[in-house]
Motif scaffolding. Structure first.
Motif, short mmCIF file in Angstrom:
data_model
loop_
_atom_site.label_atom_id
_atom_site.label_comp_id
_atom_site.label_asym_id
_atom_site.label_seq_id
_atom_site.Cartn_x
_atom_site.Cartn_y
_atom_site.Cartn_z
N PRO A 193 -0.48 -6.77 -10.04
CA PRO A 193 -0.89 -8.16 -10.27
C PRO A 193 -0.24 -9.08 -9.25
CG PRO A 193 0.49 -7.32 -12.07
CD PRO A 193 0.11 -6.17 -11.22
N SER A 194 -1.01 -10.07 -8.79
CA SER A 194 -0.56 -10.83 -7.63
C SER A 194 0.58 -11.80 -7.95
CB SER A 194 -1.73 -11.60 -7.03
OG SER A 194 -2.31 -12.39 -8.04
N ARG A 210 2.55 -9.38 0.73
CA ARG A 210 1.15 -9.42 0.32
C ARG A 210 0.44 -8.10 0.64
NH1 ARG A 210 -1.49 -14.97 1.84
NH2 ARG A 210 -0.14 -15.78 0.24
N ARG A 211 0.82 -7.56 1.83
CA ARG A 211 0.19 -6.32 2.26
C ARG A 211 0.50 -5.18 1.28
NH1 ARG A 211 1.63 -2.07 5.62
NH2 ARG A 211 3.71 -2.92 5.84
N HIS A 212 1.80 -5.08 0.90
CA HIS A 212 2.18 -4.02 -0.03
C HIS A 212 1.54 -4.23 -1.39
CE1 HIS A 212 5.59 -2.78 2.67
NE2 HIS A 212 5.01 -1.65 2.33
N ARG A 213 1.44 -5.52 -1.78
CA ARG A 213 0.87 -5.80 -3.10
C ARG A 213 -0.56 -5.26 -3.16
NH1 ARG A 213 1.22 -11.71 -3.61
NH2 ARG A 213 3.37 -11.61 -2.95
N ARG A 214 -1.26 -5.43 -2.03
CA ARG A 214 -2.63 -4.96 -2.01
C ARG A 214 -2.68 -3.43 -2.12
NH1 ARG A 214 -4.33 -6.59 3.00
NH2 ARG A 214 -3.44 -8.66 2.74
N ILE A 215 -1.70 -2.79 -1.42
CA ILE A 215 -1.67 -1.32 -1.46
C ILE A 215 -1.40 -0.84 -2.87
CG2 ILE A 215 -0.46 0.72 -0.63
CD1 ILE A 215 0.15 -0.89 1.93
#
Lengths: 415, 369
Positions: B363-364, B354-359
């Protein structure tokens, strides 16, 4: 079209599988024993773990000579890894007929019934040194004829001996004298005495102190005794004052190498050193004397191999005849000349001594020689002891003996 | 695949049903030769060895003959909890081999990647020469290399001569049983371990001895393993590097990544399948080390180069303890399977966290593989 093609494939497949099954299984059932043809006419196979070309050639010549006189065909194989090749033969039921067996392999092969105990059938049985007969006796049966043997002696570099101002009168006959000459012989370039860090060398000092690893009939572990401790303590004292060093510290593989390269003035080795000195270090002058006596008198270790005969051999009678020939006095003298071994029969002693005047010390010390332990599993115990002896200079000899005693007891009780 | 798409939709199920049994037969027939060969030369021998490990077979005649008895777990018991020499030898061999694996596998993988990246660069002149040179030790027989090593690392060998020029008094490599970790600790004056390390034993060996590190002799073998196998694995990495698309690299360049960042964040993650292959092959190879020991040191000095594979050999052929030898082989098998599964778990493809996805601002949902 489609139909016939797949039929054809089916047929071909069945033939392939069938052929594979037949070739795979045909005649290779694991229980097939050696099927003997007419007994007595079978060819004999002799497998040896040779020390080199000289030994291989000598054995080939001797066996070929016997073949022509007896009419039994035979061949000699020099094994690359004797124990492994023997084991393969025993497992498959088709072993070599006659082969070398070392003392530490004897118990294993005898215990599983691979060896034919023919010793008592030999015509020249009484001629073998009794100590050697002992080392090839397992469970009360004399299994195989000793091939030849070796003992340990003290090898001295004559040039360094003179340079240190020593004469024949200084040849050490007891431990104190050995310590003294070792100290005198230690100078900048070399140490007084080089020793291989293993029981097969240091054990001689334990014997001189009256100790062995097992009692005479190998039924009791006698490692942790004051006698053995005295032997190791003495060696440790030599190491501590710097007059003796292990070959490992001198960068040599064995005593002969350290001695030949001039890194030590004396070493403890067996009669095999003669061949190495001639081949590798012909310029080094040396002489061999008996090991000095310890608190319990003179003592050394002896080593031997024997001529084993397979229990599965289809032609055991001829094999025994062949061994009789190979251990005869004349043949052993021929072997001694070819590759420098000591005959295992007493009748060859005088002849051997006159042929090898420089080596008589080895044969003279045979009287007080002790065997290496030969019960099943003892080789592992000795290997473990050796690995501990490597650090004898810094280790506690009593601890080494205590742990070895424990291991040896386990082996004796498992027997 | 193609058959399904070209066949008319209505007719498709009919021939499928009709052909299936015949196809199955043909399939089995075509694989039958291989199955028979594998069965005969792999499954049957492995089955025999497994039986031997549970039997008291003494090495004479067939292991399946009537006078061979089933002894249950006795051979395994001797190794794993017998309290005797067999257990301590096995513990020692595991200790030696574990240090060998722990050092060889990472070093050879990293060296192989570095070499592959170096010789894969377009600007490098004489790439062919370097590739051959690095690969050369791999095609030489391990026995020949071992003999070479015995000369190089002899007490007065070339390695010690070079060390001598630098003013270092080299050890007599293959005769030195002292553990490297113990030696380093010894340099700081620690020669005796704390009581809880010296008093507690695992497989007959005090914990303090487990932590001894590879002996100096084993270190020479470790250097040798890295020297010989890095070339092979370099080839695998070169093949993988040449498969990588240049577009991703270009995209990274445009994004302003420097060389080091491109290697760490672009190239390396794409090499993951190859790294998995190399580490697996490395693990299997290093746990089975045998020929170097057999030709080089026979387990010495002080049993510090004893490995389970070599111990299995000597137990069977030298000591005539065939059941114990087979049992060692199967314990080794379990160890290898365990470590392979473990590293498969570690190197598996994970969904983006999740952390990398935010960086990344991706798309989630549904973006992760």
């Amino acid at each position: 079209m489609q139909r016939s093609k797949s039929r054809w494939m089916l047929g071909a497949g069945i033939i392939t599988v069938g052929a594979l099954l037949l070739t795979g299984c045909g005649g290779s059932g694991f229980d097939d024993g050696a099927k003997s043809a007419a007994p007595g006419s079978q060819k004999l196979t002799v497998m040896i773990g040779s020390s080199g070309d000289a030994e291989t050639a000598a054995v080939k010549e001797a066996v070929a000579g016997w073949s022509t006189s007896s009419g039994t065909a035979s061949s000699v194989i020099a094994a690359a890894d004797l124990n492994q090749q023997l084991s393969q033969g025993f497992a498959s039921g088709k072993p070599a007929d006659v082969f070398y067996v070392s003392t530490d392999a004897l118990a294993g092969f005898a215990a599983n019934g691979s060896l034919y105990a023919y010793g008592d059938k030999l015509a020249n049985k009484a001629d073998f040194y009794p100590g050697l007969v002992d080392s090839f006796t397992y469970g009360g049966k004399f299994y195989c004829a000793p091939k030849d043997f070796s003992t340990l002696g003290l090898v001295i570099n004559t040039e360094m001996w003179k340079a240190a101002g020593l004469t024949d009168a200084d040849i050490p006959t007891n431990w104190d004298q050995l310590s003294a000459v070792a100290k005198k012989l230690t100078s900048g370039g070399h140490v007084g005495l080089a020793l291989s860090p293993e029981y097969a060398r240091l054990g001689a000092f334990m014997v001189q102190a009256g100790g062995t690893l097992l009692n005479a009939d190998q039924t009791q572990a006698t490692v942790n005794t004051p006698a053995n401790l005295a032997g190791l303590d003495y060696v440790k004292s030599l190491l501590k004052d710097g007059s003796a060093k292990f070959t490992t510290e001198l960068g040599a593989g064995w005593g002969g190498e350290a001695f030949g390269k001039g890194k030590a003035a004396m070493t403890v080795e067996g009669n095999w050193i003669a061949g190495a000195m001639t081949a590798d270090y012909p310029k080094v002058g040396y002489k061999v004397v008996q090991l000095p006596a310890g608190p319990q008198g003179a003592g050394t270790l002896q080593f031997s191999n024997c001529w084993g005969i397979a229990a599965d051999s289809p032609n055991k009678d001829a094999a025994v005849k062949l061994v009789e020939k190979l251990t005869s006095t004349d043949q052993q003298m021929a072997f001694a000349k070819a590759f420098g071994v000591m005959p295992s029969v007493q009748s060859a002693a005088a002849q051997w001594k006159s042929a090898n005047p420089a080596m008589t010390a080895f044969l003279d010390s045979a009287a007080g020689a002790k065997n290496m332990p030969s019960i099943k599993g003892s080789a592992d115990v000795v290997a473990d002891l050796n690995s501990q002896l490597e650090s004898l200079a810094t280790a506690d000899p009593a601890k080494i003996l205590a742990s070895t005693q424990k291991n040896m007891e386990a082996v004796v009780s498992a027997k | 695949m193609t058959a399904v798409t070209t066949a008319p939709p209505t007719a498709a199920p009919v021939p499928k049903k009709k052909h299936r049994p015949r196809d199955t037969i043909a399939g089995w027939l075509f694989t039958a030769p291989m199955l028979v060969i594998l069965g005969l030369f792999l499954v049957v021998p492995v089955g025999m060895a497994l039986w031997v490990s549970f039997s008291d077979w003494t090495g004479r005649g067939s292991p399946f003959s009537a006078n061979v008895a089933f002894v249950g777990m006795k051979n395994y018991q001797d190794l794993l909890g017998g309290g005797g020499l067999a257990e301590r030898d096995f513990g020692t061999s595991l200790r030696n081999n574990a240090w060998y694996v722990v050092l060889v596998v990472p070093i050879q993988t990293i060296v192989a990647i570095v070499l592959a990246v170096l010789v894969n660069r377009q600007v490098l002149k004489g790439r062919g020469f370097f590739r051959t040179a690095f690969y050369f030790p791999s095609v030489t027989s391990s026995v020949a290399i071992t003999v070479l090593w015995l000369f190089l690392f002899g007490a007065t060998g070339a390695v010690n001569k070079v060390l001598g020029f630098l003013g270092i008094h080299g050890p007599s490599w293959f005769q030195d049983p002292s553990g490297v970790v113990h030696n380093i600790l010894g340099a700081f004056g620690i020669t005796q371990g704390p009581a809880f390390l010296t008093d507690n034993t695992v497989l007959g060996l005090p914990l303090w001895d487990w932590l001894a590190g590879p002996s100096v002799a084993m270190s020479a073998f470790i250097i040798m393993a890295v020297f010989t196998t890095s070339g092979t694995f370099m080839l695998l990495f070169i093949a993988a590097l040449q498969n990588l698309s240049g577009e991703v690299q270009e995209a990274a360049l445009i994004d302003g990544a420097n060389g080091w960042q491109r290697f760490c964040y672009v190239t390396l993650p794409q090499l993951r399948p190859t790294i998995f292959t190399v580490v697996t092959l490395g693990l299997i190879g290093t746990w089975q080390v045998f020929d170097q020991i057999y030709t080089g040191t026979q387990g010495g000095p002080g049993k510090t180069t004893l490995t389970p594979a070599y111990l299995s050999y000597t137990s069977a052929f030298e000591s005539q303890e065939w059941g114990r030898g087979a049992a060692i082989a199967f314990v080794l098998f379990v160890i290898i399977v365990f470590f392979t599964l473990l590293q498969r778990l570690v190197l598996r493809e994970r969904p983006v966290s999740r952390r990398h996805r935010r960086i990344y601002g991706a798309p989630s949902q549904g973006a992760g593989k």
